[in-house]
Design a protein around this motif. Structure first.
Motif, mmCIF file in Angstrom:
data_model
loop_
_atom_site.group_PDB
_atom_site.id
_atom_site.type_symbol
_atom_site.label_atom_id
_atom_site.label_comp_id
_atom_site.label_asym_id
_atom_site.label_seq_id
_atom_site.Cartn_x
_atom_site.Cartn_y
_atom_site.Cartn_z
ATOM 1 N N LEU A 128 0.814 -1.200 0.000
ATOM 2 C CA LEU A 128 0.000 0.000 0.000
ATOM 3 C C LEU A 128 0.856 1.262 0.000
ATOM 4 C CD1 LEU A 128 -2.536 -1.054 2.801
ATOM 5 C CD2 LEU A 128 -2.870 -1.232 0.325
ATOM 6 N N PRO A 129 0.379 2.350 -0.606
ATOM 7 C CA PRO A 129 1.097 3.631 -0.512
ATOM 8 C C PRO A 129 1.085 4.202 0.897
ATOM 9 C CG PRO A 129 -0.507 3.659 -2.319
ATOM 10 C CD PRO A 129 -0.778 2.431 -1.509
ATOM 11 N N ASP A 130 0.003 3.961 1.646
ATOM 12 C CA ASP A 130 -0.191 4.570 2.961
ATOM 13 C C ASP A 130 -0.667 3.486 3.935
ATOM 14 O OD1 ASP A 130 -1.025 5.956 5.222
ATOM 15 O OD2 ASP A 130 -1.872 7.626 4.086
ATOM 16 N N VAL A 131 0.241 2.968 4.739
ATOM 17 C CA VAL A 131 -0.109 1.890 5.658
ATOM 18 C C VAL A 131 -1.071 2.373 6.740
ATOM 19 C CG1 VAL A 131 0.825 0.351 7.441
ATOM 20 C CG2 VAL A 131 1.942 0.500 5.218
ATOM 21 N N GLU A 132 -0.906 3.611 7.208
ATOM 22 C CA GLU A 132 -1.812 4.122 8.246
ATOM 23 C C GLU A 132 -3.248 4.175 7.733
ATOM 24 O OE1 GLU A 132 -1.212 4.680 11.482
ATOM 25 O OE2 GLU A 132 0.736 3.783 11.027
ATOM 26 N N ALA A 133 -3.421 4.597 6.483
ATOM 27 C CA ALA A 133 -4.762 4.602 5.895
ATOM 28 C C ALA A 133 -5.284 3.173 5.756
ATOM 29 C CB ALA A 133 -4.741 5.299 4.537
ATOM 30 N N GLY A 134 -4.385 2.243 5.430
ATOM 31 C CA GLY A 134 -4.770 0.844 5.341
ATOM 32 C C GLY A 134 -5.217 0.293 6.683
ATOM 33 N N LYS A 135 -4.533 0.676 7.738
ATOM 34 C CA LYS A 135 -4.909 0.219 9.080
ATOM 35 C C LYS A 135 -6.303 0.725 9.450
ATOM 36 C CE LYS A 135 -1.584 0.754 12.194
ATOM 37 N NZ LYS A 135 -0.373 1.352 12.838
ATOM 38 N N ARG A 136 -6.589 1.967 9.100
ATOM 39 C CA ARG A 136 -7.921 2.506 9.410
ATOM 40 C C ARG A 136 -8.997 1.750 8.623
ATOM 41 N NH1 ARG A 136 -4.853 7.323 9.303
ATOM 42 N NH2 ARG A 136 -5.465 7.752 7.146
ATOM 43 N N PHE A 137 -8.740 1.514 7.345
ATOM 44 C CA PHE A 137 -9.726 0.856 6.490
ATOM 45 C C PHE A 137 -9.998 -0.568 6.961
ATOM 46 C CE2 PHE A 137 -11.012 -1.750 2.896
ATOM 47 C CZ PHE A 137 -11.968 -0.974 2.255
ATOM 48 N N TYR A 138 -8.958 -1.369 7.053
ATOM 49 C CA TYR A 138 -9.148 -2.788 7.386
ATOM 50 C C TYR A 138 -9.471 -2.995 8.860
ATOM 51 C CZ TYR A 138 -7.549 -3.796 2.687
ATOM 52 O OH TYR A 138 -7.448 -3.843 1.304
ATOM 53 N N GLY A 139 -8.988 -2.084 9.694
ATOM 54 C CA GLY A 139 -9.345 -2.186 11.103
ATOM 55 C C GLY A 139 -10.837 -2.030 11.315
ATOM 56 N N GLN A 140 -11.432 -1.066 10.612
ATOM 57 C CA GLN A 140 -12.871 -0.860 10.747
ATOM 58 C C GLN A 140 -13.672 -1.899 9.970
ATOM 59 O OE1 GLN A 140 -14.335 3.294 10.593
ATOM 60 N NE2 GLN A 140 -12.182 3.905 10.441
ATOM 61 N N LEU A 141 -13.144 -2.341 8.827
ATOM 62 C CA LEU A 141 -13.888 -3.286 7.994
ATOM 63 C C LEU A 141 -13.949 -4.675 8.622
ATOM 64 C CD1 LEU A 141 -15.342 -3.472 5.211
ATOM 65 C CD2 LEU A 141 -13.197 -4.410 4.303
ATOM 66 N N PHE A 142 -12.805 -5.168 9.101
ATOM 67 C CA PHE A 142 -12.706 -6.551 9.563
ATOM 68 C C PHE A 142 -12.454 -6.690 11.066
ATOM 69 C CE2 PHE A 142 -11.043 -7.581 5.068
ATOM 70 C CZ PHE A 142 -12.302 -7.957 4.628
ATOM 71 N N SER B 32 9.385 -2.887 7.418
ATOM 72 C CA SER B 32 8.276 -1.950 7.241
ATOM 73 C C SER B 32 6.920 -2.651 7.268
ATOM 74 C CB SER B 32 8.438 -1.198 5.917
ATOM 75 O OG SER B 32 8.490 -2.108 4.825
ATOM 76 N N PHE B 33 6.911 -3.951 7.575
ATOM 77 C CA PHE B 33 5.653 -4.698 7.620
ATOM 78 C C PHE B 33 4.926 -4.454 8.937
ATOM 79 C CE2 PHE B 33 7.783 -6.868 4.254
ATOM 80 C CZ PHE B 33 6.803 -7.480 3.475
ATOM 81 N N VAL B 34 3.617 -4.331 8.827
ATOM 82 C CA VAL B 34 2.730 -4.263 9.990
ATOM 83 C C VAL B 34 1.867 -5.516 9.965
ATOM 84 C CG1 VAL B 34 0.767 -3.029 10.998
ATOM 85 C CG2 VAL B 34 2.705 -1.751 10.067
ATOM 86 N N ARG B 35 1.803 -6.224 11.090
ATOM 87 C CA ARG B 35 1.027 -7.456 11.131
ATOM 88 C C ARG B 35 -0.388 -7.166 11.615
ATOM 89 N NH1 ARG B 35 2.978 -12.932 14.203
ATOM 90 N NH2 ARG B 35 2.837 -11.599 16.048
ATOM 91 N N ALA B 36 -1.365 -7.733 10.906
ATOM 92 C CA ALA B 36 -2.773 -7.594 11.285
ATOM 93 C C ALA B 36 -3.182 -8.794 12.113
ATOM 94 C CB ALA B 36 -3.639 -7.494 10.038
ATOM 95 N N LEU B 37 -3.932 -8.521 13.189
ATOM 96 C CA LEU B 37 -4.398 -9.563 14.095
ATOM 97 C C LEU B 37 -5.917 -9.544 14.159
ATOM 98 C CD1 LEU B 37 -1.973 -8.801 17.062
ATOM 99 C CD2 LEU B 37 -1.583 -10.425 15.194
ATOM 100 N N LYS B 38 -6.502 -10.731 14.245
ATOM 101 C CA LYS B 38 -7.933 -10.877 14.483
ATOM 102 C C LYS B 38 -8.086 -11.690 15.758
ATOM 103 C CE LYS B 38 -12.385 -10.832 13.282
ATOM 104 N NZ LYS B 38 -13.195 -9.610 13.165
ATOM 105 N N ASP B 39 -8.671 -11.104 16.782
ATOM 106 C CA ASP B 39 -8.788 -11.764 18.082
ATOM 107 C C ASP B 39 -7.424 -12.229 18.588
ATOM 108 O OD1 ASP B 39 -11.570 -11.400 17.892
ATOM 109 O OD2 ASP B 39 -11.804 -13.315 16.846
ATOM 110 N N GLY B 40 -6.395 -11.416 18.325
ATOM 111 C CA GLY B 40 -5.057 -11.707 18.816
ATOM 112 C C GLY B 40 -4.248 -12.667 17.965
ATOM 113 N N GLU B 41 -4.836 -13.193 16.889
ATOM 114 C CA GLU B 41 -4.137 -14.148 16.029
ATOM 115 C C GLU B 41 -3.744 -13.486 14.707
ATOM 116 O OE1 GLU B 41 -3.178 -17.149 16.649
ATOM 117 O OE2 GLU B 41 -4.221 -17.576 18.533
ATOM 118 N N PRO B 42 -2.550 -13.805 14.159
ATOM 119 C CA PRO B 42 -2.101 -13.181 12.909
ATOM 120 C C PRO B 42 -2.916 -13.645 11.712
ATOM 121 C CG PRO B 42 -0.559 -14.886 13.595
ATOM 122 C CD PRO B 42 -1.531 -14.733 14.712
ATOM 123 N N VAL B 43 -3.350 -12.677 10.885
ATOM 124 C CA VAL B 43 -4.200 -13.008 9.733
ATOM 125 C C VAL B 43 -3.709 -12.403 8.422
ATOM 126 C CG1 VAL B 43 -6.282 -13.398 11.108
ATOM 127 C CG2 VAL B 43 -5.780 -11.091 10.265
#
Length: 240
Positions: A21-35, A45-56
């Motif tokens: 993504l060009p903007d990871v912070e914008a990505g965090k807002r989008f996917y954080g609210q969506l999922f 530079s990688f940010v890991r996404a978690l769902k209920d504490g598990e990496p997804v």
């Protein structure tokens, strides 16, 4: 440990996804609210996404603006270098040769014989998904290709055990590009995330600045809609 956690994925099974993504912070807002994902700094530079504490999944900032804004699927392998050689012998190409990602594992970026891009993951400390097949997590990867028979031969030879083994759960399939997209669309993998309420999630995509590319349609594995996030990365929603 999550119910769907898999510590070892057979060769050829999708085991991870990330978005460039060009903007990871914008990505965090989008996917954080969506999922409902939360995030933590991870490798480089990688940010890991978690769902209920598990990496997804992971998000990473594009280092070159000329690179596409995309979701990429990773296929598990015990030996990335050996698999790269087999991919080349089968007519595929190497975009990035196998390189270590710290102590997490070894990764490579390749294409199949028609040019569809995918990644390889040889796990060390990071086995892959900690949760999948649940709402807001990876559910399927579909290869949209121009020649389904050639794709059958290419992936069947590479990933025989994952596709045809006794306990095979490949989590990916293939279809003609023209079934869903314009005929001139290049071959590509489309990452699918599971949802329970397709209509509600589509409304959220639009509310968060994304758009619907292809409205819901039926497949053998569920109802699918193709969308884009607020930066142009395409992915699919899958309601079983």
């Amino acid at each position: 440990m999550a119910e769907n956690r898999a510590s070892v994925y057979a060769e050829g099974v999708p085991c991870w996804v990330d978005a460039q993504l060009p903007d990871v912070e914008a990505g965090k807002r989008f996917y954080g609210q969506l999922f409902g994902w939360t995030f933590e700094d991870w490798f480089g530079s990688f940010v890991r996404a978690l769902k209920d504490g598990e990496p997804v999944a992971a998000l990473v900032r594009k280092m070159d603006g000329r690179l596409p804004t995309v979701w990429t699927v990773y296929f598990a392998t015990p030996d990335a270098r050996a698999l790269v050689r087999r991919i080349q012998e089968a007519g595929g190409q190497v975009v990035q040769s196998p390189v270590p990602a710290g102590e997490l594992g070894v990764t490579a970026l390749v294409t199949d014989a028609e040019g569809a891009v995918f990644a390889l993951w040889q796990p060390q400390e990071h086995p892959g998904f900690g949760k999948r097949h649940e709402p807001g997590t990876f559910a399927w990867a579909e290869l949209y290709t121009r020649d389904t028979e050639a794709a059958n031969d290419f992936y069947g030879d590479l990933f025989q055990e994952a596709l045809f083994g006794r306990d095979a759960e490949p989590d990916f399939g293939r279809a003609p590009v023209s079934d869903v997209f314009a005929a001139e669309m290049p071959p590509h993998f489309l990452v699918h995330f599971a949802v329970e309420d397709m209509a509600g999630v589509l409304e959220d995509v639009i509310r968060l600045g994304g758009r619907v590319q292809v409205p819901p349609f039926g497949t053998s594995y569920g109802t699918v809609a193709v969308v884009q996030d607020n930066q142009g990365a395409s992915f699919a929603l899958l309601q079983r």
